[in-house]
Design a protein around this motif. Structure first.
Motif, short mmCIF file in Angstrom:
data_model
loop_
_atom_site.label_atom_id
_atom_site.label_comp_id
_atom_site.label_asym_id
_atom_site.label_seq_id
_atom_site.Cartn_x
_atom_site.Cartn_y
_atom_site.Cartn_z
N ILE A 59 -4.28 -59.68 -115.70
CA ILE A 59 -3.31 -59.53 -114.60
C ILE A 59 -2.80 -60.89 -114.16
CG2 ILE A 59 -3.05 -58.81 -112.19
CD1 ILE A 59 -4.98 -56.49 -112.85
N ALA A 60 -3.66 -61.87 -114.04
CA ALA A 60 -3.25 -63.22 -113.65
C ALA A 60 -2.29 -63.82 -114.68
CB ALA A 60 -4.46 -64.11 -113.46
N LEU A 61 -2.59 -63.62 -115.96
CA LEU A 61 -1.70 -64.13 -117.02
C LEU A 61 -0.33 -63.47 -116.97
CD1 LEU A 61 -4.13 -64.48 -120.05
CD2 LEU A 61 -3.03 -66.30 -118.75
N ILE A 62 -0.28 -62.19 -116.68
CA ILE A 62 0.99 -61.48 -116.57
C ILE A 62 1.80 -62.03 -115.41
CG2 ILE A 62 2.03 -59.24 -116.00
CD1 ILE A 62 -0.25 -57.96 -117.64
N ILE A 63 1.16 -62.24 -114.27
CA ILE A 63 1.85 -62.76 -113.09
C ILE A 63 2.36 -64.18 -113.35
CG2 ILE A 63 1.53 -63.50 -110.69
CD1 ILE A 63 -0.41 -61.09 -110.43
N ILE A 64 1.53 -65.03 -113.92
CA ILE A 64 1.92 -66.41 -114.20
C ILE A 64 3.05 -66.45 -115.23
CG2 ILE A 64 1.12 -68.58 -115.23
CD1 ILE A 64 -1.60 -67.99 -113.87
N SER A 65 2.96 -65.60 -116.24
CA SER A 65 4.02 -65.55 -117.26
C SER A 65 5.35 -65.11 -116.66
CB SER A 65 3.63 -64.59 -118.38
OG SER A 65 2.46 -65.03 -119.02
N PHE A 66 5.30 -64.10 -115.81
CA PHE A 66 6.53 -63.61 -115.18
C PHE A 66 7.14 -64.69 -114.29
CE2 PHE A 66 8.82 -61.35 -111.79
CZ PHE A 66 9.76 -60.71 -112.57
N ALA A 67 6.32 -65.39 -113.52
CA ALA A 67 6.81 -66.46 -112.66
C ALA A 67 7.43 -67.59 -113.49
CB ALA A 67 5.69 -67.00 -111.78
N GLY A 68 6.79 -67.94 -114.58
CA GLY A 68 7.33 -68.97 -115.47
C GLY A 68 8.67 -68.55 -116.07
N TYR A 69 8.78 -67.30 -116.45
CA TYR A 69 10.02 -66.79 -117.01
C TYR A 69 11.15 -66.84 -115.99
CZ TYR A 69 13.40 -63.48 -118.88
OH TYR A 69 14.57 -62.88 -119.30
N GLU A 70 10.85 -66.46 -114.75
CA GLU A 70 11.87 -66.50 -113.70
C GLU A 70 12.32 -67.94 -113.43
OE1 GLU A 70 13.49 -63.97 -112.19
OE2 GLU A 70 12.45 -62.68 -113.58
N ILE A 71 11.39 -68.88 -113.40
CA ILE A 71 11.75 -70.28 -113.20
C ILE A 71 12.62 -70.77 -114.36
CG2 ILE A 71 10.81 -72.63 -113.14
CD1 ILE A 71 8.45 -71.46 -111.55
N TYR A 72 12.28 -70.37 -115.58
CA TYR A 72 13.07 -70.73 -116.75
C TYR A 72 14.50 -70.20 -116.63
CZ TYR A 72 14.71 -70.69 -121.57
OH TYR A 72 15.46 -70.85 -122.70
N LYS A 73 14.64 -68.94 -116.21
CA LYS A 73 15.98 -68.37 -116.06
C LYS A 73 16.80 -69.12 -115.02
CE LYS A 73 15.70 -64.08 -115.07
NZ LYS A 73 15.75 -62.63 -114.86
N VAL A 74 16.19 -69.47 -113.90
CA VAL A 74 16.91 -70.20 -112.85
C VAL A 74 17.32 -71.58 -113.36
CG1 VAL A 74 16.63 -71.28 -110.58
CG2 VAL A 74 15.86 -68.95 -110.95
N ALA A 75 16.43 -72.25 -114.08
CA ALA A 75 16.76 -73.57 -114.61
C ALA A 75 17.90 -73.49 -115.61
CB ALA A 75 15.52 -74.19 -115.25
N GLN A 76 17.90 -72.49 -116.46
CA GLN A 76 18.97 -72.35 -117.44
C GLN A 76 20.30 -72.05 -116.75
OE1 GLN A 76 18.80 -72.99 -120.72
NE2 GLN A 76 16.76 -73.67 -120.20
N LYS A 77 20.27 -71.24 -115.72
CA LYS A 77 21.49 -70.91 -114.99
C LYS A 77 22.03 -72.13 -114.25
CE LYS A 77 21.61 -66.87 -113.10
NZ LYS A 77 21.43 -65.73 -112.18
#
Length: 54
Positions: free
Chosen positions: A9-27
């Protein structure tokens, strides 16, 4: 077994947060956002930093 579940569960949450940060940075690399036409907090902070640095 519960430790394994908690780790998954912790890995899923951390992965999702990392993905969202990546999307914001790309935008943000693509240019100004729609809020830059208004007085958004991020724009004001960037302008203040620019004035302080030079």
């Amino acid at each position: 077994m519960s430790i394994f579940t908690n780790i998954i569960i912790a890995l899923i949450i951390i992965s999702f947060a990392g993905y969202e940060i990546y999307k914001v940075a790309q935008k943000s690399k693509k240019g100004k956002c729609a809020a830059c036409d208004y007085k958004c907090e991020a724009k004001m902070m960037a302008e203040r930093a620019k004035r302080q640095n030079g």
